[in-house]
Design a protein around this motif. Structure first.
Motif, PDB file in Angstrom:
ATOM      1  N   ARG A 272       0.836  -1.199   0.000  1.00 32.22           N
ATOM      2  CA  ARG A 272       0.000   0.000   0.000  1.00 32.22           C
ATOM      3  C   ARG A 272       0.876   1.256   0.000  1.00 32.22           C
ATOM      4  O   ARG A 272       0.651   2.191  -0.772  1.00 32.22           O
ATOM      5  CB  ARG A 272      -0.916  -0.008   1.226  1.00 32.22           C
TER       6      ARG A 272
ATOM      7  N   PHE B  44       1.255   4.165  -3.068  1.00 31.72           N
ATOM      8  CA  PHE B  44       1.042   5.605  -2.874  1.00 31.72           C
ATOM      9  C   PHE B  44       2.284   6.398  -3.274  1.00 31.72           C
ATOM     10  O   PHE B  44       2.201   7.473  -3.890  1.00 31.72           O
ATOM     11  CB  PHE B  44       0.690   5.899  -1.419  1.00 31.72           C
TER      12      PHE B  44
ATOM     13  N   LEU C 222       2.258   8.383  11.061  1.00 38.28           N
ATOM     14  CA  LEU C 222       1.099   8.009  10.260  1.00 38.28           C
ATOM     15  C   LEU C 222       0.434   6.773  10.844  1.00 38.28           C
ATOM     16  O   LEU C 222       1.108   5.803  11.210  1.00 38.28           O
ATOM     17  CB  LEU C 222       1.511   7.727   8.820  1.00 38.28           C
TER      18      LEU C 222
ATOM     19  N   LYS D 271      -2.052   3.484  10.404  1.00 39.90           N
ATOM     20  CA  LYS D 271      -2.551   2.548   9.409  1.00 39.90           C
ATOM     21  C   LYS D 271      -4.074   2.441   9.511  1.00 39.90           C
ATOM     22  O   LYS D 271      -4.616   2.526  10.619  1.00 39.90           O
ATOM     23  CB  LYS D 271      -1.935   1.164   9.628  1.00 39.90           C
TER      24      LYS D 271
ATOM     25  N   VAL E 156      -2.716   3.789   6.009  1.00 36.00           N
ATOM     26  CA  VAL E 156      -2.217   5.114   5.628  1.00 36.00           C
ATOM     27  C   VAL E 156      -3.119   5.738   4.567  1.00 36.00           C
ATOM     28  O   VAL E 156      -3.509   5.082   3.596  1.00 36.00           O
ATOM     29  CB  VAL E 156      -0.778   4.994   5.086  1.00 36.00           C
ATOM     30  N   ARG E 157      -3.438   7.028   4.774  1.00 33.45           N
ATOM     31  CA  ARG E 157      -4.216   7.773   3.782  1.00 33.45           C
ATOM     32  C   ARG E 157      -3.264   8.515   2.856  1.00 33.45           C
ATOM     33  O   ARG E 157      -2.210   8.988   3.270  1.00 33.45           O
ATOM     34  CB  ARG E 157      -5.149   8.783   4.452  1.00 33.45           C
ATOM     35  N   PHE E 158      -3.660   8.620   1.603  1.00 31.84           N
ATOM     36  CA  PHE E 158      -2.817   9.264   0.597  1.00 31.84           C
ATOM     37  C   PHE E 158      -2.504  10.708   0.971  1.00 31.84           C
ATOM     38  O   PHE E 158      -1.355  11.159   0.852  1.00 31.84           O
ATOM     39  CB  PHE E 158      -3.508   9.202  -0.764  1.00 31.84           C
ATOM     40  N   ASP E 159      -3.518  11.455   1.443  1.00 27.85           N
ATOM     41  CA  ASP E 159      -3.294  12.863   1.764  1.00 27.85           C
ATOM     42  C   ASP E 159      -2.341  13.030   2.938  1.00 27.85           C
ATOM     43  O   ASP E 159      -1.502  13.937   2.948  1.00 27.85           O
ATOM     44  CB  ASP E 159      -4.625  13.580   2.043  1.00 27.85           C
ATOM     45  N   ARG E 160      -2.421  12.129   3.946  1.00 25.97           N
ATOM     46  CA  ARG E 160      -1.508  12.233   5.085  1.00 25.97           C
ATOM     47  C   ARG E 160      -0.086  11.854   4.678  1.00 25.97           C
ATOM     48  O   ARG E 160       0.882  12.428   5.172  1.00 25.97           O
ATOM     49  CB  ARG E 160      -1.981  11.323   6.222  1.00 25.97           C
TER      50      ARG E 160
END
Length: 251
Positions: A18, A22, A101, A103, A105-109
């Motif tokens: 993941r 990203f 971060l 889990k 994990v968000r793309f924006d973060r």
């Protein structure tokens, strides 16, 4: 924009996949390696010299937090912790991690964490390039960037009265306040102009112009009393050199 070199450390393959996906989408990083244990991560950091390490905390064979704490202070990549647990966050910032971060994990973060890490890398490069050159050709530090919870502040070396060691940190004392900074005393000695701040103990530097009087509490021992009343002990192996520098009478 320069590609930063990244190392991904996690014992879960899905988490690595993941994160890698990203990073590929962002396009600002080159993934130079992966690791699944703290031991592998340590070896990979030494081998690949990454700019950034995305580091899990709970892994087989050792903690990511312990690994980050043990890395050399003056030659450490930016650390972005990636974990499923919130309660490690205070410890993460104690080791001056760039970000923390959760889990999944968000793309924006992730993009935000990368921006923060890139900014810190640039500030460190600025600090290194800000050293002035004296007539003998030595590079001396003119300012120090101090990490804070909100970012970093710049402190001119000329404002520092004295410095004392505090475990893995140092305290930089000025006339108005003190700053906690993560660096070794030996590293500072290599970077500071000894005419400005002389080392008087393995745990202390002092600005000579601020020494107001000397105290001799016992045979062979010496304390420096500074203008603001601070008392700094001189190490036994430094006494002769310090007295000579101050032009004081030696025993």
């Amino acid at each position: 924009m320069k590609l930063l070199r990244a190392l991904l450390v996690d014992d879960e393959q899905l988490a690595l996949d993941r994160l890698h996906g990203f990073i590929d989408d962002i396009g600002e990083l080159e993934v130079v390696g992966t690791a699944s244990t703290a031991r592998e991560a340590k070896d990979a950091i030494e081998q690949f010299r990454p700019d950034i390490v995305f580091l899990d905390i709970q892994m087989p064979g050792g903690s990511g937090m312990a690994l980050a704490s043990d890395l050399p202070i003056d030659d450490r990549p930016e650390i972005i912790f990636v974990t499923a647990f919130e309660h490690f966050a205070p410890d993460a910032f104690d080791v001056e991690a760039a970000d923390y971060l959760l889990k999944p994990v968000r793309f924006d973060r992730l993009r935000q964490a990368l921006t923060r890490a890139r900014r810190r890398i640039k500030l460190a490069e600025t600090e290194r390039s800000s050293a002035g050159v004296d007539q003998s050709g030595n590079d001396y530090l003119k300012e120090v960037w101090i990490a804070t919870r909100g970012g970093q502040v710049r402190l001119e070396v000329g404002m520092i009265d004295w410095i004392e060691a505090a475990k893995d940190y140092v305290l930089l004392h000025t006339s108005t306040r003190s700053y906690l900074h993560r660096v070794s005393m030996n590293s500072l000695e290599a970077k500071l102009d000894p005419r400005e701040l002389m080392r008087v103990h393995r745990s202390a530097f002092v600005r000579p112009d601020l020494v107001e009087r000397l105290e001799r509490p016992g045979k062979g021992s010496l304390n420096l009393v500074l203008r603001d009343g601070a008392i700094v002990q001189v190490g036994p192996s430094y006494v002769k050199e310090v007295l000579g520098r101050l032009g004081a009478k030696q025993d």
